[in-house]
Scaffold this active site. Structure first.
Site, PDB file in Angstrom:
ATOM      1  N   SER A  86       1.019  -1.052   0.139  1.00 57.74           N
ATOM      2  CA  SER A  86      -0.138  -0.268  -0.342  1.00 57.74           C
ATOM      3  C   SER A  86       1.021   1.017   0.097  1.00 57.74           C
ATOM      4  CB  SER A  86      -0.947   0.246   1.287  1.00 57.74           C
ATOM      5  OG  SER A  86      -2.112   1.174   1.051  1.00 57.74           O
ATOM      6  N   ASP A 202      -5.591  -3.660  -2.781  1.00 54.01           N
ATOM      7  CA  ASP A 202      -4.492  -3.285  -1.694  1.00 54.01           C
ATOM      8  C   ASP A 202      -3.640  -4.627  -1.047  1.00 54.01           C
ATOM      9  OD1 ASP A 202      -3.101  -2.431   1.003  1.00 54.01           O
ATOM     10  OD2 ASP A 202      -4.161  -1.098   0.877  1.00 54.01           O
TER      11      ASP A 202
END
Length: 322
Positions: A86, A202
């Protein structure tokens, strides 16, 4: 008489010769052995561990990663690999492309929320996320001049999640911008990303601190940074807040398991109240990263020293030289 005299002389000579031989046998002749000149064995350079920096997810708190990298660079801790999830993939990619913490800090300070989020009503109604993610990818392309991961100055990998099959996906080749976008595609906030034949979101969904990835890539020592702490949020007022809080809980829970495998864990303190999309706290987060890394330096140096000692082959201290 003459013959008898001759015989006596021969007997005397024989006796004298026998006594000489007996004396010679009983005498120790000293032997002089030259002393050896001793010289140290030439020692080569000590072995170096392969050190990986693993940067976890945490949205705006990720500015703490900038402070961590700056402190490690100032302390001359050599990095051989960066792995990020991320926002960790975003900060890690900026650094891996250039290896300059001051440029990283300058670039990070320029980053604003509007540079990353392209919200739209149609995205929410007919899409698979509130934001498409195009702006994030374009920002990365504009600020990281190395287009492909293979050409970065420092080996780098971003971690994403295969949304269809729930598997961890390591992105260590191809487009840097696309990899960062996929690794940062928070479900419900960003649309999933089609990349390398997979439908990606993610990486924090499955592994918010991908220490196992660093070790699988040959890291001897893993320094990991956890920015997922403090789950409390009493100010949830909309769908975006619900989504972000749910993801924050998910990230923090999978970190509890994976962070145990870090050789050194850096946890910046005092930023737990920074909301995931609060980009006004950059300097505070960076400073927290610097301070946490400085506090961890004795543990980092000890870990390196222990590894070097364990991997230094024992050698004789001296060798004789004739």
């Amino acid at each position: 008489m003459a013959g008898r005299g001759m015989l006596m002389r021969l007997v005397n000579l024989f006796v004298l010769a026998s006594l000489g031989l007996l004396t010679a046998c009983q005498t120790t002749v000293p032997v002089t052995v030259p002393l050896a000149t001793l010289t140290p064995v030439p020692q080569g350079p000590p072995p170096k561990p392969r050190i990986a920096l693993v940067l976890g997810g945490g949205a705006a708190r990720g500015f703490a990663h900038v402070g961590v990298i700056r402190a490690l660079e100032q302390e001359k801790i050599p990095l051989d690999l960066v792995v990020g999830t991320s926002v960790g993939s975003l900060i890690g990619a900026i650094y891996a492309a250039d290896l300059n913490s001051f440029d990283l800090e300058w670039t990070a300070f320029q980053l604003e929320k509007d540079d990353l989020f392209d919200y739209g009503v149609m995205n929410a109604v007919s899409g698979m996320g509130l934001a498409k993610g195009d702006k994030l990818e374009e920002w990365v392309k504009a600020h990281i001049k190395t287009p492909n991961i293979e050409n970065m100055k420092l080996p780098f990998a971003a971690v994403a999640t295969d949304l269809n099959w729930g598997q961890k996906v390591v992105l260590d080749r191809g487009s840097v911008a696309r990899a960062v976008r996929a690794s940062s595609a928070i479900p419900g906030v960003f649309q999933p990303v089609q990349h390398q034949g997979k439908f990606l979101v993610d990486g924090g969904v499955v592994d918010n601190i991908p220490i196992s990835v660093a070790k699988a890539k040959g890291a001897d020592i893993v320094i990991a940074v956890d920015i997922s702490g403090n789950l409390g949020n009493p100010n949830i007022t909309n769908l975006l807040g619900v989504t972000l809080q749910a993801m924050n809980i998910m990230f923090a829970l999978n970190v509890e398991h994976s962070k145990r495998d870090a050789d050194v864990l850096i946890t910046p303190t005092g930023i737990g109240d920074v909301a995931m999309l609060d980009f006004t706290q950059k300097k505070r987060c960076m400073q927290a990263g610097i301070e946490a890394t400085q506090k961890a330096m004795p543990a980092i140096r000890k870990t390196i020293d222990v590894w070097v000692a364990a991997h230094t082959a024992p050698r004789p201290a001296v060798v004789p030289v004739p």
